[in-house]
Design an enzyme around this catalytic site. Sequence first.
Site, PDB file in Angstrom:
ATOM      1  N   HIS A  22     -39.436   0.831  -7.035  1.00 39.79           N
ATOM      2  CA  HIS A  22     -38.847   1.242  -8.309  1.00 39.79           C
ATOM      3  C   HIS A  22     -39.490   0.471  -9.472  1.00 39.79           C
ATOM      4  CE1 HIS A  22     -35.793   2.395 -11.196  1.00 39.79           C
ATOM      5  NE2 HIS A  22     -35.565   1.115 -11.461  1.00 39.79           N
ATOM      6  N   LYS A  57     -28.664  -7.967 -20.002  1.00 37.96           N
ATOM      7  CA  LYS A  57     -27.937  -6.830 -19.424  1.00 37.96           C
ATOM      8  C   LYS A  57     -26.449  -6.940 -19.744  1.00 37.96           C
ATOM      9  CE  LYS A  57     -27.337  -3.571 -15.986  1.00 37.96           C
ATOM     10  NZ  LYS A  57     -27.870  -2.844 -14.853  1.00 37.96           N
ATOM     11  N   ASN A 112     -33.039   1.771 -20.079  1.00 36.98           N
ATOM     12  CA  ASN A 112     -33.931   2.743 -19.427  1.00 36.98           C
ATOM     13  C   ASN A 112     -35.352   2.693 -19.985  1.00 36.98           C
ATOM     14  OD1 ASN A 112     -31.866   3.761 -17.794  1.00 36.98           O
ATOM     15  ND2 ASN A 112     -31.137   5.039 -19.480  1.00 36.98           N
ATOM     16  N   HIS A 168     -38.279   3.913 -17.926  1.00 41.15           N
ATOM     17  CA  HIS A 168     -37.747   4.630 -16.766  1.00 41.15           C
ATOM     18  C   HIS A 168     -37.992   6.138 -16.806  1.00 41.15           C
ATOM     19  CE1 HIS A 168     -35.988   0.818 -15.816  1.00 41.15           C
ATOM     20  NE2 HIS A 168     -35.350   1.283 -14.751  1.00 41.15           N
ATOM     21  N   LYS A 181     -22.781   0.078 -12.058  1.00 37.63           N
ATOM     22  CA  LYS A 181     -23.222   1.418 -11.649  1.00 37.63           C
ATOM     23  C   LYS A 181     -23.391   1.414 -10.135  1.00 37.63           C
ATOM     24  CE  LYS A 181     -25.966   3.271 -15.453  1.00 37.63           C
ATOM     25  NZ  LYS A 181     -27.329   3.752 -15.746  1.00 37.63           N
ATOM     26  N   HIS A 219     -39.591   6.941 -13.550  1.00 38.39           N
ATOM     27  CA  HIS A 219     -38.900   7.747 -12.536  1.00 38.39           C
ATOM     28  C   HIS A 219     -39.765   8.923 -12.086  1.00 38.39           C
ATOM     29  CE1 HIS A 219     -34.511   6.329 -13.371  1.00 38.39           C
ATOM     30  NE2 HIS A 219     -35.032   5.712 -12.332  1.00 38.39           N
ATOM     31  N   ARG A 239     -26.510   1.274 -23.930  1.00 34.63           N
ATOM     32  CA  ARG A 239     -26.882   1.032 -22.524  1.00 34.63           C
ATOM     33  C   ARG A 239     -28.145   1.810 -22.166  1.00 34.63           C
ATOM     34  NH1 ARG A 239     -22.991  -0.047 -17.308  1.00 34.63           N
ATOM     35  NH2 ARG A 239     -24.688  -0.351 -15.842  1.00 34.63           N
ATOM     36  N   ARG A 267      -9.395   4.994  -2.488  1.00 38.37           N
ATOM     37  CA  ARG A 267      -9.450   5.039  -3.972  1.00 38.37           C
ATOM     38  C   ARG A 267      -9.824   3.710  -4.616  1.00 38.37           C
ATOM     39  NH1 ARG A 267      -4.943   8.339  -3.048  1.00 38.37           N
ATOM     40  NH2 ARG A 267      -5.503  10.530  -3.284  1.00 38.37           N
ATOM     41  N   GLU A 314     -38.498  -5.408 -14.015  1.00 37.58           N
ATOM     42  CA  GLU A 314     -37.219  -5.260 -14.746  1.00 37.58           C
ATOM     43  C   GLU A 314     -36.970  -6.487 -15.630  1.00 37.58           C
ATOM     44  OE1 GLU A 314     -35.537  -2.478 -14.832  1.00 37.58           O
ATOM     45  OE2 GLU A 314     -35.594  -1.483 -12.865  1.00 37.58           O
ATOM     46  N   GLU A 368     -22.632   3.953 -20.746  1.00 34.07           N
ATOM     47  CA  GLU A 368     -23.914   4.518 -21.183  1.00 34.07           C
ATOM     48  C   GLU A 368     -23.775   5.664 -22.173  1.00 34.07           C
ATOM     49  OE1 GLU A 368     -26.938   4.439 -18.169  1.00 34.07           O
ATOM     50  OE2 GLU A 368     -28.042   6.028 -19.193  1.00 34.07           O
TER      51      GLU A 368
HETATM   52  N1  LIG Z   1     -26.926   0.052 -10.175  1.00 38.22           N
HETATM   53  C1  LIG Z   1     -27.833  -0.205 -11.090  1.00 38.22           C
HETATM   54  O1  LIG Z   1     -27.540  -0.462 -12.261  1.00 38.22           O
HETATM   55  C2  LIG Z   1     -29.275  -0.226 -10.675  1.00 38.22           C
HETATM   56  C3  LIG Z   1     -30.246  -0.720 -11.548  1.00 38.22           C
HETATM   57  C4  LIG Z   1     -31.564  -0.792 -11.103  1.00 38.22           C
HETATM   58  C5  LIG Z   1     -31.884  -0.365  -9.832  1.00 38.22           C
HETATM   59  N2  LIG Z   1     -30.913   0.111  -9.013  1.00 38.22           N
HETATM   60  C6  LIG Z   1     -31.221   0.538  -7.647  1.00 38.22           C
HETATM   61  O2  LIG Z   1     -31.671  -0.590  -6.917  1.00 38.22           O
HETATM   62  C7  LIG Z   1     -32.478  -0.132  -5.841  1.00 38.22           C
HETATM   63  C8  LIG Z   1     -33.689  -1.009  -5.710  1.00 38.22           C
HETATM   64  O3  LIG Z   1     -33.257  -2.310  -5.429  1.00 38.22           O
HETATM   65  P1  LIG Z   1     -34.247  -3.406  -4.829  1.00 38.22           P
HETATM   66  O4  LIG Z   1     -35.509  -3.379  -5.559  1.00 38.22           O
HETATM   67  O5  LIG Z   1     -33.474  -4.653  -4.746  1.00 38.22           O
HETATM   68  O6  LIG Z   1     -34.631  -2.801  -3.433  1.00 38.22           O
HETATM   69  P2  LIG Z   1     -33.969  -2.687  -1.993  1.00 38.22           P
HETATM   70  O7  LIG Z   1     -32.528  -3.005  -1.980  1.00 38.22           O
HETATM   71  O8  LIG Z   1     -34.396  -1.361  -1.494  1.00 38.22           O
HETATM   72  O9  LIG Z   1     -34.739  -3.833  -1.201  1.00 38.22           O
HETATM   73  C9  LIG Z   1     -36.135  -3.769  -1.088  1.00 38.22           C
HETATM   74  C10 LIG Z   1     -36.621  -4.245   0.264  1.00 38.22           C
HETATM   75  O10 LIG Z   1     -36.505  -5.653   0.321  1.00 38.22           O
HETATM   76  C11 LIG Z   1     -35.817  -6.059   1.502  1.00 38.22           C
HETATM   77  N3  LIG Z   1     -35.124  -7.288   1.130  1.00 38.22           N
HETATM   78  C12 LIG Z   1     -34.019  -7.435   0.350  1.00 38.22           C
HETATM   79  N4  LIG Z   1     -33.760  -8.721   0.144  1.00 38.22           N
HETATM   80  C13 LIG Z   1     -34.711  -9.422   0.817  1.00 38.22           C
HETATM   81  C14 LIG Z   1     -34.991 -10.817   0.957  1.00 38.22           C
HETATM   82  N5  LIG Z   1     -34.243 -11.725   0.347  1.00 38.22           N
HETATM   83  N6  LIG Z   1     -36.050 -11.166   1.717  1.00 38.22           N
HETATM   84  C15 LIG Z   1     -36.840 -10.224   2.297  1.00 38.22           C
HETATM   85  N7  LIG Z   1     -36.635  -8.913   2.189  1.00 38.22           N
HETATM   86  C16 LIG Z   1     -35.585  -8.514   1.439  1.00 38.22           C
HETATM   87  C17 LIG Z   1     -34.956  -4.883   1.867  1.00 38.22           C
HETATM   88  O11 LIG Z   1     -34.718  -4.820   3.250  1.00 38.22           O
HETATM   89  C18 LIG Z   1     -35.818  -3.699   1.424  1.00 38.22           C
HETATM   90  O12 LIG Z   1     -36.717  -3.358   2.435  1.00 38.22           O
HETATM   91  C19 LIG Z   1     -32.818   1.312  -6.131  1.00 38.22           C
HETATM   92  O13 LIG Z   1     -32.078   2.127  -5.260  1.00 38.22           O
HETATM   93  C20 LIG Z   1     -32.340   1.521  -7.560  1.00 38.22           C
HETATM   94  O14 LIG Z   1     -31.901   2.828  -7.810  1.00 38.22           O
HETATM   95  C21 LIG Z   1     -29.628   0.185  -9.408  1.00 38.22           C
HETATM   96 ZN   LIG Z   2     -34.654   0.187 -13.087  1.00 38.81          ZN
END
Ligand SMILES: NC(=O)c1ccc[n+]([C@@H]2O[C@H](COP(=O)([O-])OP(=O)(O)OC[C@H]3O[C@@H](n4cnc5c(N)ncnc54)[C@H](O)[C@@H]3O)[C@@H](O)[C@H]2O)c1
Ligand SMILES: [Zn+2]
Length: 368
Positions: free
Chosen positions: A265, A227, A245, A248, A144, A252, A241, A123, A186, A237
């Site tokens: 993304h 943010k 988006n 997006h 999130k 998306h 918030r 939990r 972003e 949200e």
């Molecule tokens: N929680 C939220 O508020 C929120 C907001 C925006 C996006 N997201 C989520 O975030 C995710 C995307 O995140 P992301 O763009 O960081 O992608 P990711 O975590 O998928 O990483 C992208 C790639 O980069 C590699 N990588 C990571 N750090 C590295 C580094 N320092 N050097 C070399 N390679 C590296 C990883 O292995 C992966 O292959 C999505 O799933 C999206 O839904 C969440």
């Molecule tokens: Zn985003």
Amino acid sequence: MQTISIDTKNKHYNVYVGSGIYETALPIFEKQLQRADHVVIFVDEVVAKLHLEKLLMPLQAIINKSVHVFELPAGETSKSIETFMACHSFLLEVGCTRKSIAFALGGGACGDVVGFVASTFMRGIPFFQCPTTILAHDSAVGGKTAINHPQGKNMIGSFYQPEAVIYDILTLSTLPKQEILSGMAEVIKHALISDEHWVEELVSFQSFDEISAAQYLSYLVKGIEVKAAIVEADEFELSVRKYLNLGHTYGHAIEASTGYGRITHGESVAIGLVIALLLSEKVQSLEKGNARKLFDGLCSLGYSFAPVLKHEVDTLISYMKRDKKASFGDLHFVLLEQIGQPCVQIVTVDDVKLAHKQLNIWIREVYK
Ligand SMILES: NC(=O)c1ccc[n+]([C@@H]2O[C@H](COP(=O)([O-])OP(=O)(O)OC[C@H]3O[C@@H](n4cnc5c(N)ncnc54)[C@H](O)[C@@H]3O)[C@@H](O)[C@H]2O)c1
Ligand SMILES: [Zn+2]
């Protein structure tokens, strides 16, 4: 090291940002870490090879016992029910309890799944976000968490704030170009909803290679501040918030119809930002010319708009209607009254079709 505080109703925590900061930031939590019965680092497998030692060594030195390490599949594939279960199994196998602490070391995907694991293990146990991508300046802040369902991205998750975010930007030096583009989209989004001059500055670069480490630091801090202000005003949200988006809704749809993993993304969001600005010029008061200026800027920075040409607008619209932010099939878009002034508006299918058509014309001009 810079510190940005996040004050939500449920939790106050800090985001620490800087280069080579694990050794400075971790001791702030010395007592809490020493009280933990187990400390676990969940790390993206690619990041493990590049940066794990940077976090592991100072952490181990503080707690004076061994840290458990569990590697997750790289990137988006880790946001699965299988990885979620594997993380829980690992926590149980090493004997974790409610007194244990988890770390997420990786990009947004790693942060999302580990946050969800932390929010559900017995939990809820405390966790630290240690982002390693530019995009994660966004995802690591705000609480999130999520994993994907075969029927949709981020369909299973929770709101769960970390103890702190420790953002060592030294890790960004190994990011592939694609991931820089993704993350900077972003940052541009944060600029568009907050500050016209900042947008001008960002899109005037010919390439992100021109950006110095000091500039990156200042942009990431600025993005986190935008943010933070929004999350503080609306943690769950219900209102402002939604502004995060911007880009997006259409983005998306591009991401889903291209296939997750085939386009990042942020690259999808970049495309969505141009559509959002086109719609803002049509149905809001945004001055004409802004969408074209953004499109030209993004093209010269290296963003590809080719994915737009591969999809029928009706397919994209069907994805938009399925988006979990759409209610009763209406198309809710975040638009701009002017740069820096977002609003939410219902947009007709016909207006989306017109914006899509206009973007197609521009793309064909550029790619002819
Ligand atoms: N929680 C939220 O508020 C929120 C907001 C925006 C996006 N997201 C989520 O975030 C995710 C995307 O995140 P992301 O763009 O960081 O992608 P990711 O975590 O998928 O990483 C992208 C790639 O980069 C590699 N990588 C990571 N750090 C590295 C580094 N320092 N050097 C070399 N390679 C590296 C990883 O292995 C992966 O292959 C999505 O799933 C999206 O839904 C969440
Ligand atoms: Zn985003």
